[in-house]
Scaffold this active site. Structure first.
Site, PDB file in Angstrom:
ATOM      1  N   GLY A 196       0.833  -1.201   0.000  1.00 37.84           N
ATOM      2  CA  GLY A 196       0.000   0.000   0.000  1.00 37.84           C
ATOM      3  C   GLY A 196       0.860   1.240   0.000  1.00 37.84           C
ATOM      4  N   GLN A 240       2.817   9.913   1.310  1.00 42.66           N
ATOM      5  CA  GLN A 240       4.160   9.334   1.420  1.00 42.66           C
ATOM      6  C   GLN A 240       5.081   9.747   0.287  1.00 42.66           C
ATOM      7  OE1 GLN A 240       2.295   5.257   2.149  1.00 42.66           O
ATOM      8  NE2 GLN A 240       4.274   5.050   3.174  1.00 42.66           N
ATOM      9  N   CYS A 286       5.719  -0.233   7.298  1.00 39.64           N
ATOM     10  CA  CYS A 286       5.375   0.930   6.481  1.00 39.64           C
ATOM     11  C   CYS A 286       6.592   1.325   5.661  1.00 39.64           C
ATOM     12  CB  CYS A 286       4.964   2.080   7.402  1.00 39.64           C
ATOM     13  SG  CYS A 286       4.548   3.600   6.526  1.00 39.64           S
ATOM     14  N   LEU A 287       6.373   1.652   4.395  1.00 43.65           N
ATOM     15  CA  LEU A 287       7.494   2.058   3.537  1.00 43.65           C
ATOM     16  C   LEU A 287       8.137   3.350   4.045  1.00 43.65           C
ATOM     17  CD1 LEU A 287       5.988   1.253   0.012  1.00 43.65           C
ATOM     18  CD2 LEU A 287       7.654  -0.093   1.327  1.00 43.65           C
ATOM     19  N   HIS A 294      -4.558   1.599   7.520  1.00 36.91           N
ATOM     20  CA  HIS A 294      -3.186   2.123   7.649  1.00 36.91           C
ATOM     21  C   HIS A 294      -2.955   3.257   6.643  1.00 36.91           C
ATOM     22  CE1 HIS A 294       1.350   1.414   7.993  1.00 36.91           C
ATOM     23  NE2 HIS A 294       1.243   2.171   6.920  1.00 36.91           N
ATOM     24  N   GLU A 295      -3.352   3.028   5.390  1.00 35.00           N
ATOM     25  CA  GLU A 295      -3.106   4.043   4.345  1.00 35.00           C
ATOM     26  C   GLU A 295      -3.981   5.281   4.574  1.00 35.00           C
ATOM     27  OE1 GLU A 295      -0.520   3.596   2.733  1.00 35.00           O
ATOM     28  OE2 GLU A 295      -0.346   1.451   3.080  1.00 35.00           O
ATOM     29  N   HIS A 322      -2.394   7.723   6.832  1.00 32.98           N
ATOM     30  CA  HIS A 322      -1.389   8.601   6.201  1.00 32.98           C
ATOM     31  C   HIS A 322      -2.030   9.895   5.693  1.00 32.98           C
ATOM     32  CE1 HIS A 322       2.295   6.266   6.220  1.00 32.98           C
ATOM     33  NE2 HIS A 322       1.693   5.211   5.706  1.00 32.98           N
TER      34      HIS A 322
END
Ligand code: NI
Length: 165
Positions: free
Chosen positions: A44, A49, A89-90, A131-132, A135
């Site tokens: 994701g 991000q 997470c990236l 989660h996304e 962000h």
């Protein structure tokens, strides 16, 4: 490829604005976000991000990486139950921690052409969407950790950034 911001970069705290125009520039951004997410590799990626502060996220939780999903201006309209999943997470590379989320959600959003979509999700897909969506309001999964743990994560990543130059 787009550059992924990493914690504790303050730009990750920006609140995204709704997408109003569904044009070619948006499609180019979506395609670049998918390419960046698959290359990372990740399941994701939120526009926040990659330093684009619009309510847009891309996901693919399938094993075969053949189920791309775009959610624009997403809203959770139903939530039930509780699940705990070890998230990563990236934007917080190398860190994994248990986070509690709703087990099942219903999300209303727009697709890449602005058409309304309604998605019912549970398990990993529900975790990933929640989660996304965090962000998009400037929230990170490390915010669910204790202040002490979050501080350890921040120090670890700052050290890694220094070492990377
Ligand atoms: Ni993330």
């Amino acid at each position: 490829m787009l550059t992924i911001l990493e914690f504790p970069d303050p730009r990750l705290r920006t609140k995204a604005k709704p997408v109003a125009v569904f044009d070619k520039a948006l499609h180019t951004l979506i395609d670049a976000m998918f390419a960046t997410m698959y290359a990372a590799p990740g399941i994701g990626l939120a526009a926040t991000q990659v330093n684009v502060h619009q309510q847009l996220l891309v996901l693919d939780v399938s094993e075969e990486k053949n189920a791309p999903l775009v959610l624009i201006n997403p809203k959770i309209v139903e939530r039930d139950g509780v699940q705990v999943y070890q998230e990563g997470c990236l934007s917080v590379p190398g860190i994994f921690a248990d986070v509690e989320r709703a087990e099942r959600i219903v999300v209303e959003a727009a697709d890449r052409d602005g058409k309304p979509v309604r998605i019912e999700a549970d398990g990993l897909l529900a975790v990933c969407i929640q989660h996304e969506m965090d962000h998009l309001v400037g929230k990170l999964f490390v915010d669910y950790l204790s202040p002490l743990k979050r501080e350890l994560v921040r120090k670890k990543l700052e050290k890694a950034h220094r070492e990377a130059g």
